[in-house]
Design an enzyme around this catalytic site. Structure first.
Site, PDB file in Angstrom:
ATOM      1  CG  HIS A  82      53.164  34.091  12.082  1.00 34.90           C
ATOM      2  ND1 HIS A  82      53.040  34.997  13.103  1.00 34.90           N
ATOM      3  CD2 HIS A  82      52.744  32.905  12.581  1.00 34.90           C
ATOM      4  CE1 HIS A  82      52.580  34.370  14.178  1.00 34.90           C
ATOM      5  NE2 HIS A  82      52.399  33.100  13.882  1.00 34.90           N
ATOM      6  CD  GLU A 154      48.758  30.829  12.820  1.00 27.25           C
ATOM      7  OE1 GLU A 154      48.969  29.919  13.614  1.00 27.25           O
ATOM      8  OE2 GLU A 154      49.590  31.714  12.583  1.00 27.25           O
TER       9      GLU A 154
HETATM   10  P1  PGA Z   1      50.117  29.873  19.580  1.00 27.95           P
HETATM   11  O1  PGA Z   1      50.808  30.451  18.279  1.00 27.95           O
HETATM   12  O2  PGA Z   1      49.914  28.400  19.373  1.00 27.95           O
HETATM   13  O3  PGA Z   1      51.071  30.188  20.692  1.00 27.95           O
HETATM   14  O4  PGA Z   1      48.822  30.587  19.746  1.00 27.95           O
HETATM   15  C1  PGA Z   1      50.359  30.046  17.003  1.00 27.95           C
HETATM   16  C2  PGA Z   1      51.100  30.793  15.946  1.00 27.95           C
HETATM   17  O5  PGA Z   1      51.509  31.945  16.156  1.00 27.95           O
HETATM   18  O6  PGA Z   1      51.312  30.250  14.845  1.00 27.95           O
END
Ligand code: PGA
Length: 237
Positions: A82, A154
């Site tokens: 992450h 992401e």
């Molecule tokens: P968010 O976070 O939905 O608050 O943007 C997503 C993540 O960090 O996996």
């Protein structure tokens, strides 16, 4: 897939999970609670996993949670890589590869997160960055290991700010990820999108054929949001 990050006290988490339990379409849900609450999850019929695991496997790693301990709670998944781990804890692909190997060795499926920074996006380096993040891991995985990986795309600039990537970008980028993994490694990979996903935008994203699910942070903390998102996902299946 809901990443609760380091949110919720024990009391708040217990209330949350008992409310989640009452929702419909729970087959579509996986929860990643704080490591502290993993062992509570086996009381609920909900898929779950850890947000990270230790690179170490021995018992002399104070403060760490090992893959074996995670697996012993009946967790099925772990997130690895992450962007908050990459940034706040300086985790690079060399370390992430070791963590992925450790997780797979304990039969945990891995949600491997990749994504570009705002600056990389502005410099039009997105595809290059993603390809590198994939190659540094996939070049060292066996065929069977690759089958246990899900990719979460992401974009770092989209996380937590209420500003998701556009549906057009998500479609193009997820297609690119699937294509390079098919071309280079001969694998059909599942790709999730994460970054400011909520119930308002999930309906339009759900039309993207190359997106197989979502990794949701902030919106997953609210029961009503989780209920609405599950409803939309279920309708589109
Ligand atoms: P968010 O976070 O939905 O608050 O943007 C997503 C993540 O960090 O996996």
């Amino acid at each position: 897939m809901c990443n609760l990050k380091s949110n919720k006290t024990l009391e708040e988490f217990t209330t949350y999970i008992n409310e989640i339990k009452q929702l419909d379409n729970l087959e579509a849900l996986t929860i990643f609670p704080s490591g502290l609450y993993l062992s509570l999850m086996s009381d609920y019929n909900i898929s779950f996993g850890s947000q990270d695991i230790s690179i170490y496997t021995d018992g002399s790693s104070t403060g760490e949670i090992t893959a074996k301990q995670v697996k012993s709670t009946n967790a099925q998944y772990t997130i690895i890589g992450h962007s908050e781990r990459r940034n706040k804890f300086s985790e690079d692909e060399l370390l992430l590869l070791k963590k992925i190997k450790v997780a797979l060795n304990e039969n945990l499926k891995v949600v491997y997160c990749i994504g570009e920074t705002k600056e990389e996006k502005l410099r039009q380096k997105t595809y290059q960055v993603l390809e590198k993040q994939i190659a540094k891991i996939f070049n060292s995985l066996s065929d069977a290991e690759m089958d246990q990986i899900i990719i979460a795309y992401e974009p770092i600039w989209a996380i937590g700010g209420g500003n998701p990537a556009s549906a057009k970008d998500i479609a193009e980028i997820s297609e690119f990820i699937k294509k390079i993994i098919l071309d280079y490694y001969d694998k059909d990979i599942k790709v999730l999108y994460g970054g400011s996903v909520n119930s308002d935008i999930i309906a339009s994203f759900n039309k993207i054929k190359t997106i197989d699910g979502y990794l949701v942070g902030s919106a997953s903390l609210k029961i009503e949001e989780v209920a609405k998102m599950l409803q939309i996902i279920n309708k589109n299946q």
